[in-house]
Design a protein around this motif. Structure first.
Motif, PDB file in Angstrom:
ATOM      1  N   SER A 101       0.841  -1.206   0.000  1.00  0.00           N
ATOM      2  CA  SER A 101       0.000   0.000   0.000  1.00  0.00           C
ATOM      3  C   SER A 101       0.866   1.243   0.000  1.00  0.00           C
ATOM      4  CB  SER A 101      -0.866   0.008   1.263  1.00  0.00           C
ATOM      5  OG  SER A 101      -0.020   0.153   2.389  1.00  0.00           O
ATOM      6  N   GLY A 102       0.190   2.380  -0.144  1.00  0.00           N
ATOM      7  CA  GLY A 102       0.902   3.653  -0.149  1.00  0.00           C
ATOM      8  C   GLY A 102       1.488   3.994   1.202  1.00  0.00           C
ATOM      9  N   THR A 103       0.696   3.804   2.238  1.00  0.00           N
ATOM     10  CA  THR A 103       1.189   4.189   3.565  1.00  0.00           C
ATOM     11  C   THR A 103       2.400   3.341   3.955  1.00  0.00           C
ATOM     12  OG1 THR A 103       0.407   4.915   5.737  1.00  0.00           O
ATOM     13  CG2 THR A 103      -0.308   2.735   5.029  1.00  0.00           C
ATOM     14  N   PHE A 134      -1.039  14.690   2.306  1.00  0.00           N
ATOM     15  CA  PHE A 134      -1.624  13.419   2.757  1.00  0.00           C
ATOM     16  C   PHE A 134      -0.630  12.314   2.444  1.00  0.00           C
ATOM     17  CE2 PHE A 134      -4.116   9.558   2.634  1.00  0.00           C
ATOM     18  CZ  PHE A 134      -4.914   9.691   3.761  1.00  0.00           C
ATOM     19  N   HIS A 135      -0.212  11.578   3.493  1.00  0.00           N
ATOM     20  CA  HIS A 135       0.796  10.536   3.291  1.00  0.00           C
ATOM     21  C   HIS A 135       0.373   9.193   3.864  1.00  0.00           C
ATOM     22  CE1 HIS A 135       3.649  13.452   1.700  1.00  0.00           C
ATOM     23  NE2 HIS A 135       3.418  14.230   2.742  1.00  0.00           N
ATOM     24  N   GLY A 136      -0.896   9.050   4.241  1.00  0.00           N
ATOM     25  CA  GLY A 136      -1.355   7.743   4.702  1.00  0.00           C
ATOM     26  C   GLY A 136      -1.791   7.742   6.148  1.00  0.00           C
ATOM     27  N   GLU A 186       4.383  15.866  -2.048  1.00  0.00           N
ATOM     28  CA  GLU A 186       3.528  15.428  -3.169  1.00  0.00           C
ATOM     29  C   GLU A 186       3.665  16.552  -4.202  1.00  0.00           C
ATOM     30  OE1 GLU A 186      -0.745  14.313  -1.743  1.00  0.00           O
ATOM     31  OE2 GLU A 186       0.273  15.375  -0.131  1.00  0.00           O
ATOM     32  N   ASP A 219       6.360  11.654  -2.656  1.00  0.00           N
ATOM     33  CA  ASP A 219       5.207  10.778  -2.461  1.00  0.00           C
ATOM     34  C   ASP A 219       4.405  10.814  -3.761  1.00  0.00           C
ATOM     35  OD1 ASP A 219       2.818   9.557  -1.957  1.00  0.00           O
ATOM     36  OD2 ASP A 219       2.561  10.416   0.046  1.00  0.00           O
ATOM     37  N   VAL A 221       2.365   8.349  -4.653  1.00  0.00           N
ATOM     38  CA  VAL A 221       1.346   7.308  -4.516  1.00  0.00           C
ATOM     39  C   VAL A 221       0.158   7.612  -5.436  1.00  0.00           C
ATOM     40  CG1 VAL A 221      -0.351   6.363  -2.873  1.00  0.00           C
ATOM     41  CG2 VAL A 221       2.057   6.610  -2.203  1.00  0.00           C
ATOM     42  N   GLN A 222      -0.219   8.888  -5.490  1.00  0.00           N
ATOM     43  CA  GLN A 222      -1.363   9.274  -6.326  1.00  0.00           C
ATOM     44  C   GLN A 222      -0.916   9.819  -7.691  1.00  0.00           C
ATOM     45  OE1 GLN A 222      -5.257  12.099  -5.688  1.00  0.00           O
ATOM     46  NE2 GLN A 222      -4.465  11.045  -3.954  1.00  0.00           N
ATOM     47  N   LYS A 248      -1.283   2.751  -5.305  1.00  0.00           N
ATOM     48  CA  LYS A 248      -2.502   2.972  -6.097  1.00  0.00           C
ATOM     49  C   LYS A 248      -2.508   2.195  -7.415  1.00  0.00           C
ATOM     50  CE  LYS A 248      -4.357   7.039  -3.914  1.00  0.00           C
ATOM     51  NZ  LYS A 248      -5.640   6.646  -3.335  1.00  0.00           N
TER      52      LYS A 248
END
Ligand SMILES: Cc1ncc(COP(=O)(O)O)c(C=O)c1O
Length: 392
Positions: A101-103, A134-136, A186, A219, A221-222, A248
């Protein structure tokens, strides 16, 4: 009991569920049990980049299922190796650590940063992160996340995390010192409503790094994997990260995350320092590899750019005649539409009209459509969106 009642009876109430039950999902559409069709404009929150049930991804999963599913990380995995090589070929990185997962990718990055800091000095453990980031949701990810609404109930959080305003160069200079081991960024903040970091701020980070030897941790992730129109969002900027977190869309719909590290950091984490039972699951990596092959084709990438332009152009035209739209921002297929008024109301109207919209930070509609969305589907979205905006 129907599925919605069962859900509220048996599943912990941590999510705001939609009032529909999905029967199947294909391409850019989700179908409910009554057979109603919805155009999906957030693709599993940026997970289903190559569309729902993509046939190439399904075939890759099926082929891997016939070989084996889980073995454990005592065994090398061919699908892990192949996917790691692709990620390296397309980025700054020279090694990959897989997570679920991202976190977890953020957690791994934080541990790496802490250990890197220690190799220089015992008090080099501080981390800079940004407000509205936002990082999880793990304690590490949550400590980095710059949003009190998610943090307050769980304090005290990790010590040594300093949050500063995005794009504020003075705040950046004041916060960074020789104690800083890393800054988490991000390039486009997603969860807080699509805010793009500006070049002057990013250039200053690169400059300060020369003096203070901290790690730049992206980050993605998104933003990663073509979401912003390039393979990675840092590639729009002068930043070359030391570490990059992904998740993601990496697993094409299956759980998969990754931490990418530069050559200089390859040996910071030693055997036993970090690990994960499921991280880099062979089936998830097979799905990831098939996804990556689609995302990295030149034809796909060119089409994506023109579709992104079409979407921005259409939205800006709608904005001309809709005073309720305050701002349209973002990059590629990561777009925020800031609404003057109640975005939830629009989301509910959209649902009735067969359109799935995601609202973040109360007044921002966050568009994260499948990157495979067709021009016809973009036209359909624009048409329905205009209609629901115009409703009295
Ligand atoms: C930028 C960013 N980092 C980290 C995360 C956490 O990822 P996950 O939900 O897979 O743990 C998210 C999730 O939305 C995210 O957008």
């Amino acid at each position: 009991m129907n599925s919605l009642t069962k859900d509220s009876t048996y599943v912990l109430n941590t999510y705001k569920r939609l009032p529909i039950v999905v029967k199947k999902a294909k391409g850019s559409y989700i179908f409910d049990q009554q057979g109603k069709k919805y155009l999906d404009m957030y693709a599993g929150i940026a997970v289903n980049s190559v569309g729902h049930s993509n046939i190439k991804v399904r075939r890759a999963i099926e082929a891997q299922l016939k070989k084996h599913m889980h073995l454990s990380n005592y065994f090398v995995s061919e699908t892990q190796n192949e996917l790691a090589k692709k990620l390296i070929d397309y980025s700054f990185a020279s090694k990959v650590f897989f997570t679920n997962s991202g976190t977890e990718a953020i957690e791994a990055s934080l541990k790496l940063a802490r250990k890197y800091g220690k190799t220089i000095s015992d008090d080099k453990f501080e981390v800079i992160a940004l407000h509205e980031s936002f990082h999880g949701r793990t304690m590490g990810g949550l400590s980095l996340t710059g949003q009190p609404k998610y943090q307050e109930a769980f304090a005290p959080l990790l010590p040594g995390v300093n949050h500063i305003e995005k794009n504020d160069i003075e705040a950046l200079k004041n916060a960074i010192s020789s104690k800083t081991c890393a800054i988490f960024l991000e390039m486009v903040q997603g969860e807080s409503g699509i805010h793009v970091l500006n070049d002057a701020f990013l250039n200053e980070i690169v400059r300060l790094k020369e003096t203070y030897q901290f790690l730049i941790i992206a980050d993605e992730v998104q933003t990663g994997l073509m979401r912003t129109g390039k393979m990675f969002a840092y590639q729009h900027t002068t930043i070359v990260p030391d570490v990059l977190a992904l998740a993601k869309s990496l697993g094409g719909g299956l759980p998969l995350g990754a931490m990418l590290v530069s050559e200089a950091l390859e040996n910071v984490l030693k055997p036993g320092d970090h690990g994960s039972t499921f991280g880099g699951n062979p089936v998830s990596c097979a799905a990831g590899l098939a996804t990556f092959e689609i995302l990295s084709s030149a034809g796909f990438q060119n089409a994506l750019l023109s579709k992104s332009n079409m979407l921005f152009k259409g939205l800006n035209e709608i904005k001309q005649s809709s005073p309720s739209i305050k701002d349209i921002r973002g990059k590629g297929m990561m777009i925020g539409i800031e609404i003057d008024g109640d975005a939830e109301l629009l989301k509910n109207r959209a649902l009735k009209a067969g359109l799935l919209l995601n609202v973040t930070n109360k007044n921002v509609i966050r568009l994260l459509p499948p990157l495979t969305i067709s021009t016809h589907e973009i036209e359909l979205f624009l048409r329905i969106f205009k209609q629901i905006l115009d409703m009295k």
